[in-house]
Design a protein around this motif. Structure first.
Motif, mmCIF file in Angstrom:
data_model
loop_
_atom_site.group_PDB
_atom_site.id
_atom_site.type_symbol
_atom_site.label_atom_id
_atom_site.label_comp_id
_atom_site.label_asym_id
_atom_site.label_seq_id
_atom_site.Cartn_x
_atom_site.Cartn_y
_atom_site.Cartn_z
ATOM 1 N N UNK A 55 -8.879 -2.728 -0.905
ATOM 2 C CA UNK A 55 -7.986 -1.639 -0.505
ATOM 3 C C UNK A 55 -7.003 -1.326 -1.623
ATOM 4 N N UNK A 56 -6.669 -0.041 -1.748
ATOM 5 C CA UNK A 56 -5.804 0.385 -2.838
ATOM 6 C C UNK A 56 -4.356 -0.020 -2.581
ATOM 7 N N UNK A 57 -3.734 -0.572 -3.606
ATOM 8 C CA UNK A 57 -2.316 -0.906 -3.555
ATOM 9 C C UNK A 57 -1.603 -0.170 -4.681
ATOM 10 N N UNK A 58 -0.321 0.000 -4.516
ATOM 11 C CA UNK A 58 0.464 0.740 -5.506
ATOM 12 C C UNK A 58 0.794 -0.146 -6.685
ATOM 13 N N UNK A 59 0.485 0.356 -7.892
ATOM 14 C CA UNK A 59 0.784 -0.394 -9.116
ATOM 15 C C UNK A 59 1.867 0.270 -9.956
ATOM 16 N N UNK A 60 2.225 1.498 -9.625
ATOM 17 C CA UNK A 60 3.273 2.183 -10.373
ATOM 18 C C UNK A 60 3.594 3.527 -9.744
ATOM 19 N N UNK A 61 4.839 3.939 -9.921
ATOM 20 C CA UNK A 61 5.278 5.233 -9.405
ATOM 21 C C UNK A 61 6.037 5.958 -10.507
ATOM 22 N N UNK A 62 5.561 7.144 -10.850
ATOM 23 C CA UNK A 62 6.221 7.943 -11.874
ATOM 24 C C UNK A 62 7.337 8.791 -11.287
ATOM 25 N N UNK A 63 7.687 9.853 -11.993
ATOM 26 C CA UNK A 63 8.785 10.719 -11.562
ATOM 27 C C UNK A 63 8.416 11.449 -10.277
ATOM 28 N N UNK A 91 0.828 -1.211 0.000
ATOM 29 C CA UNK A 91 0.000 0.000 0.000
ATOM 30 C C UNK A 91 0.859 1.257 0.000
ATOM 31 N N UNK A 92 2.180 1.098 0.120
ATOM 32 C CA UNK A 92 3.101 2.219 0.082
ATOM 33 C C UNK A 92 3.876 2.257 -1.223
ATOM 34 N N UNK A 93 4.885 3.144 -1.269
ATOM 35 C CA UNK A 93 5.647 3.308 -2.508
ATOM 36 C C UNK A 93 7.125 2.976 -2.336
ATOM 37 N N UNK A 94 7.525 2.450 -1.193
ATOM 38 C CA UNK A 94 8.934 2.104 -0.991
ATOM 39 C C UNK A 94 9.372 1.065 -2.017
ATOM 40 N N UNK A 95 10.577 1.254 -2.561
ATOM 41 C CA UNK A 95 11.140 0.200 -3.400
ATOM 42 C C UNK A 95 11.392 -1.036 -2.560
ATOM 43 N N UNK A 96 11.954 -0.833 -1.371
ATOM 44 C CA UNK A 96 12.162 -1.944 -0.450
ATOM 45 C C UNK A 96 12.385 -1.414 0.960
ATOM 46 N N UNK A 97 12.001 -2.225 1.913
ATOM 47 C CA UNK A 97 12.282 -1.976 3.325
ATOM 48 C C UNK A 97 12.793 -3.278 3.914
ATOM 49 N N UNK A 98 14.040 -3.289 4.342
ATOM 50 C CA UNK A 98 14.622 -4.475 4.967
ATOM 51 C C UNK A 98 14.677 -4.244 6.468
ATOM 52 N N UNK A 99 14.156 -5.206 7.217
ATOM 53 C CA UNK A 99 14.004 -5.037 8.656
ATOM 54 C C UNK A 99 14.545 -6.249 9.406
ATOM 55 N N UNK A 100 15.162 -6.009 10.549
ATOM 56 C CA UNK A 100 15.666 -7.062 11.412
ATOM 57 C C UNK A 100 14.884 -7.064 12.710
ATOM 58 N N UNK A 121 4.052 2.684 5.203
ATOM 59 C CA UNK A 121 4.143 4.060 5.701
ATOM 60 C C UNK A 121 4.927 4.971 4.767
ATOM 61 N N UNK A 122 5.804 4.397 3.942
ATOM 62 C CA UNK A 122 6.538 5.193 2.945
ATOM 63 C C UNK A 122 5.557 5.489 1.817
ATOM 64 N N UNK A 123 4.961 6.658 1.844
ATOM 65 C CA UNK A 123 3.844 6.881 0.928
ATOM 66 C C UNK A 123 3.640 8.372 0.652
ATOM 67 N N UNK A 124 2.945 8.639 -0.451
ATOM 68 C CA UNK A 124 2.534 9.994 -0.834
ATOM 69 C C UNK A 124 1.050 9.934 -1.208
ATOM 70 N N UNK A 125 0.171 9.926 -0.237
ATOM 71 C CA UNK A 125 -1.259 9.811 -0.529
ATOM 72 C C UNK A 125 -1.739 10.903 -1.472
ATOM 73 N N UNK A 126 -2.449 10.495 -2.515
ATOM 74 C CA UNK A 126 -3.019 11.445 -3.458
ATOM 75 C C UNK A 126 -2.056 12.025 -4.467
ATOM 76 N N UNK A 127 -0.790 11.619 -4.455
ATOM 77 C CA UNK A 127 0.178 12.183 -5.401
ATOM 78 C C UNK A 127 -0.151 11.711 -6.824
#
Length: 306
Positions: free
Chosen positions: A239-247, A187-196, A213-219
């Motif tokens: 629920x909305x999920x991210x399918x693409x991120x432009x510039x 649901x966010x726009x992060x390329x990746x989040x690595x967590x320990x 949480x890495x997101x830009x709602x409405x962008x």
């Protein structure tokens, strides 16, 4: 669906074990003994135990799939299966404030369960020095004495984003990655989040929350669609999920990463994670323990910031 398949990935019994059943695909390594003979014995026993436990994992999950795809709630029904309970318990700390289902921790929970099954076959004095169970990038670890495990972070396009090492002295025993480049929807726009975290299931759930949480709602540069139109029967429903991120501008990226970093810091303060590395484009953030002697993720600065 074909049944569970086991093979030696390196072509011989002293290599790594590959287990696959439907969507579950594990890579298991056992090493670090003081002699080749002891290492071969430990590896053979651990692999046999892993294979035996793996045979029923998928069927157990399928039996409770409707519950596992439902929103987790603090007062909800606890699943019955061992892996399902690991999933449910891993997402429960987030359930009162976020939408999350036990499926957010499925990969990590499977890795944890197979690792536990292997360790039960050994006495505390005779355990292998190092065992790792890698389930598509979500990794459960057993480390003793001076054993360590190095994790390399890369973007979906293969670009190197650095690496970090988990040692036997660390409390971390689980590594997980989430984001748009993973196997699951985000649901966010992060390329990746690595967590320990202390387990792979806990790391899996936390990585999902931070990546969301890495997101830009409405962008306008962010494309979204209902999850169930992207993947049939998604646990996220409509629920909305991210399918693409432009510039995105540097300011846009900084804002999105600020939100993810704040979430990661909150989870670290709650002791739900130990460390996290967040990436979007050529930018990134690290959340690590604050004390000077703490382990860190040695990612070159030029890989983090454009």
């Amino acid at each position: 669906m074909p049944g569970p398949v086991a093979a030696y990935l390196d072509g011989h019994q002293n290599g790594r074990l590959h287990l696959q059943h439907g969507p579950i695909e594990l890579l298991i390594g056992v090493d670090g003994a003081h002699s080749l003979e002891l290492e071969a014995y430990q590896r053979a026993l651990a692999f046999a135990l892993a294979h035996r436990r793996f045979k029923t994992v998928l069927d157990e999950l399928v039996a409770e799939l409707p519950l596992l795809r439902s929103q987790a709630r603090p007062d909800g029904v606890e699943p019955q299966g061992a892996v399902a309970r690991r999933m449910w318990r891993a997402v429960l700390p987030f359930a009162s404030e976020h939408f999350i289902t036990p499926m957010a921790a499925v990969a990590g929970a499977v890795a944890d369960e197979i690792l536990t099954a292997m360790l039960l076959g050994f006495t505390a004095e005779n355990r292998p020095n190092r065992i790792y169970v890698n389930n598509g990038g979500d990794i459960a670890l057993h480390l003793e004495q001076n054993a360590s495990f190095r994790v390399k972070i890369a973007r979906e396009d293969g670009a190197d984003l650095g690496d970090f090492t988990v040692t036997a002295e660390d409390r971390c025993r689980g590594v997980a990655t989430s984001g748009r480049g993973g196997r699951s929807l985000s649901m966010g726009i992060a390329d990746s989040v690595t967590t320990l975290s202390d387990s792979a299931a806990s790391a899996d759930a936390a990585a999902t929350i931070i990546a969301n949480a890495v997101d830009l709602p409405g962008h306008p540069a962010v494309c979204r669609a209902p999850a169930d139109t992207v993947v049939d029967d998604s646990d996220l429903g409509a629920r909305l999920v991210t399918t693409g991120v432009g510039a995105l501008t540097d300011q846009d990226i900084a804002f999105a990463l600020d939100k993810g970093e704040a979430m990661a810091k909150n989870l670290r303060l709650r002791t739900l994670i130990e460390r996290s590395a967040l990436f979007l484009g050529r930018h990134g953030r690290l959340v690590t323990p604050p004390h000077p002697s703490a382990p860190h993720i040695p990612i070159p600065e030029e890989k983090l910031y454009a």
